[in-house]
Design a protein around this motif. Structure first.
Motif, PDB file in Angstrom:
ATOM      1  N   VAL A  50     -30.328  11.430  18.728  1.00 12.55           N
ATOM      2  CA  VAL A  50     -29.064  10.467  18.763  1.00 12.55           C
ATOM      3  C   VAL A  50     -28.099  11.186  19.827  1.00 12.55           C
ATOM      4  N   VAL A  51     -27.785  10.556  21.033  1.00 11.44           N
ATOM      5  CA  VAL A  51     -26.864  11.150  21.995  1.00 11.44           C
ATOM      6  C   VAL A  51     -25.512  10.385  21.758  1.00 11.44           C
ATOM      7  N   ILE A  52     -24.708  11.560  21.715  1.00 17.66           N
ATOM      8  CA  ILE A  52     -22.986  11.011  21.421  1.00 17.66           C
ATOM      9  C   ILE A  52     -22.226  11.459  22.649  1.00 17.66           C
ATOM     10  N   GLU A  53     -21.631  10.569  23.263  1.00 23.11           N
ATOM     11  CA  GLU A  53     -20.586  10.889  24.208  1.00 23.11           C
ATOM     12  C   GLU A  53     -19.375  11.195  23.538  1.00 23.11           C
ATOM     13  N   GLY A 157     -21.163   1.569  16.783  1.00 24.96           N
ATOM     14  CA  GLY A 157     -21.663   2.763  17.626  1.00 24.96           C
ATOM     15  C   GLY A 157     -20.510   4.007  17.917  1.00 24.96           C
ATOM     16  N   MET A 158     -19.188   3.672  17.491  1.00 22.82           N
ATOM     17  CA  MET A 158     -18.119   4.519  17.596  1.00 22.82           C
ATOM     18  C   MET A 158     -18.248   5.421  16.757  1.00 22.82           C
ATOM     19  N   ALA A 177     -20.654   7.033  12.208  1.00 21.54           N
ATOM     20  CA  ALA A 177     -20.921   6.199  13.215  1.00 21.54           C
ATOM     21  C   ALA A 177     -20.755   4.637  12.435  1.00 21.54           C
ATOM     22  N   VAL A 178     -20.033   3.705  13.293  1.00 24.44           N
ATOM     23  CA  VAL A 178     -20.198   2.653  12.524  1.00 24.44           C
ATOM     24  C   VAL A 178     -21.257   1.762  12.827  1.00 24.44           C
ATOM     25  N   GLY A 194     -15.750   9.778  19.761  1.00 22.03           N
ATOM     26  CA  GLY A 194     -16.727   9.479  20.773  1.00 22.03           C
ATOM     27  C   GLY A 194     -17.717   8.348  20.537  1.00 22.03           C
ATOM     28  N   ARG A 195     -18.462   8.175  21.064  1.00 28.82           N
ATOM     29  CA  ARG A 195     -19.567   6.918  20.816  1.00 28.82           C
ATOM     30  C   ARG A 195     -20.953   7.212  21.097  1.00 28.82           C
ATOM     31  N   ILE A 196     -21.875   6.550  20.331  1.00 28.06           N
ATOM     32  CA  ILE A 196     -23.206   6.770  20.496  1.00 28.06           C
ATOM     33  C   ILE A 196     -23.792   5.962  21.808  1.00 28.06           C
ATOM     34  N   VAL A 197     -24.452   6.801  22.660  1.00 28.46           N
ATOM     35  CA  VAL A 197     -24.965   6.021  23.930  1.00 28.46           C
ATOM     36  C   VAL A 197     -26.241   5.766  23.870  1.00 28.46           C
ATOM     37  N   GLN A 198     -27.040   6.659  22.860  1.00 18.76           N
ATOM     38  CA  GLN A 198     -28.364   6.381  22.772  1.00 18.76           C
ATOM     39  C   GLN A 198     -28.841   6.910  21.325  1.00 18.76           C
ATOM     40  N   GLY A 199     -29.819   5.968  20.612  1.00 17.62           N
ATOM     41  CA  GLY A 199     -30.345   6.040  19.451  1.00 17.62           C
ATOM     42  C   GLY A 199     -29.514   5.889  18.287  1.00 17.62           C
ATOM     43  N   MET A 200     -28.754   4.757  18.497  1.00 20.71           N
ATOM     44  CA  MET A 200     -27.868   4.476  17.278  1.00 20.71           C
ATOM     45  C   MET A 200     -28.696   3.622  16.412  1.00 20.71           C
ATOM     46  N   ASP A 201     -29.731   2.982  16.941  1.00 23.69           N
ATOM     47  CA  ASP A 201     -30.561   2.298  15.942  1.00 23.69           C
ATOM     48  C   ASP A 201     -31.262   3.321  14.843  1.00 23.69           C
ATOM     49  N   LEU A 202     -31.584   4.733  15.376  1.00 22.44           N
ATOM     50  CA  LEU A 202     -32.053   5.745  14.433  1.00 22.44           C
ATOM     51  C   LEU A 202     -31.090   5.782  13.230  1.00 22.44           C
TER      52      LEU A 202
END
Lengths: 288, 288
Positions: A50-53, A157-158, A177-178, A194-202
């Protein structure tokens, strides 16, 4: 069997939300910015990364603190202990005795900040919750002229900072994460980091907890977080190099307009408006 | 460890969204209506039962058609073939040669209807997409005085009818449920036939499809639908008897106000407004 084909709307939506997006009409390189590895976290699960910015623009103290927690390995072997349907996925068991390192356990909340100095790109469309919504450096946001305040908003995703009843009772040891419809009533009540920029589906596909507020009732139900790392601390070859569309670019405006008034054949009525949490924030892999 | 306890907001939210909800201050019985078994579907998955309340108020022809498909056992052994993150979970493979029975494969779309005669309970809060939002018999909805039209809106858990590019190319053989932030740009473009009143988590937690628009790439990834039945056709002992809070009751208004301006200690700033898709639509098990 064209007549019976599954509904085909939003090919563009899908592509734009996907990290691997390569558009047919590719925006100029200047429309994209590298997501800064110094403000990016990798949360490693058995199911993937999961990538978080992080958003130091909105929560500088919390971002510093969370990076200190990460560097102390506070989150390694921590757990996802709450998944409430259509609300949040949360990690960080308060009973977990992780090392704090240079971090503090709690900090004063950073719920809003001054709008001054923020590169706020406004959205003209009306919003239920805020007098003005828009985007700051890729984050959905709001501002209010009456108070001069700005804040990041709770879209899908936030990532925010769990806290108790007191405003200063969070610090980043518990994050969420929302995972559903934007719970905008949380805006200005909690620190968004921040927000999740990849992997929110996980995080969105995890089983919902059966306890109160979606907490799991048994530790055996928890998802173990293998590690959390700052991307800049990870060898370059192991990084997920991502870039985000600049929300201050003409391409982004074009993107919004394309969603506000869809031209494709499928649509019979154009919405004519768009809500901040329905605006795509395109992210893609950096091409080598 | 109170200071470090996980964030505790929205106890009420959780309880109200849960079918098993029994409030401390229970509304009078008249605030609740039985969800009509004649307009309820049970979709049986290996993971459990998904309960869908149909909306003949908005889509009478589609509801009739879908019940005919169900009674022909069209959906038995059908598949969930698409799960797109933060968008929709969809079932009904167009290549599946299920029996149609008395149903038609396609019907003219029922995207809007006349607002006349609808028991529309308006929400005073502004909305990005519609001049007026509110509720009709438990369904989130919108209306527009300029055209006199009303329509059900795409909130989390709403169920719609997949179609191709033509307005009359759907009929109910392919259905979807919203699994993320409300894609309100779909409003008035597609026929909404109901909402999921129990088991949405079973659809929201399915793995996302890796193909275009979230379609699974391999049939082996599909989730098999064991059966779909009209609740009235199921022996009473096997039914899931649910009741919903009447959206025309004073208790519902109280409920909305409690969410619009939260009084609990956790909240520091009351939203002061509420958006139609953030209004809880309480459902609970019928007490015997």
């Amino acid at each position: 069997m064209k007549k019976h084909a599954p509904f085909r709307f939003c090919i563009a939506t899908f592509a734009l939300f996907t990290a691997g997006f390569v558009g047919a009409a590719e925006p100029a390189t200047s429309a994209w910015r590298l997501i800064d590895p110094a403000n990016t976290l990798y949360m490693e699960l058995d199911s993937g990364r999961v990538v978080i910015e992080l958003a130091p623009q909105f929560a500088p103290n919390h971002v510093t603190n969370i990076k200190a927690l990460v560097r102390a390995k506070y989150f390694d072997q921590q757990r996802i202990n709450r998944v409430q349907d259509n609300f949040v996925t949360q990690w960080g068991d308060p009973n977990f005795a992780g090392p704090l390192g240079d971090a503090k356990r709690t900090l004063p909340g950073e719920f809003t900040r001054s709008a001054q100095g923020l590169p706020f790109v406004p959205l003209p469309d009306p919003d239920t919750y805020a007098p003005q919504t828009g985007f700051v450096d890729g984050f959905p946001a709001a501002r209010e002229s009456a108070t001069g305040a700005a804040w990041a908003v709770h879209c899908y995703g936030m990532v925010g900072v769990g806290r108790g009843n007191e405003s200063d009772s969070g610090g980043g040891t518990e994050l969420y994460a929302v995972n559903g419809h934007a719970p905008r009533h949380l805006d200005r009540n909690i620190t968004i980091v921040g927000r999740i920029v990849q992997g929110m589906d996980l995080l969105a596909t995890l089983p919902r907890g059966k306890g109160s507020m979606g907490f799991y009732q048994q530790p055996s139900e928890h998802t173990v977080i293998k590690t959390v790392r700052v991307a800049a601390d990870v060898p370059e070859a192991e990084r997920t190099a991502l870039e985000a569309m600049r929300t201050d670019s003409p391409e982004f405006q074009k993107n919004i307009e394309g969603r506000r008034n869809r031209k494709d054949e499928w649509y019979k009525v154009a919405a004519g408006k768009i809500e901040v949490c329905n605006v795509p924030l395109p992210v893609r892999k950096v091409r080598k």
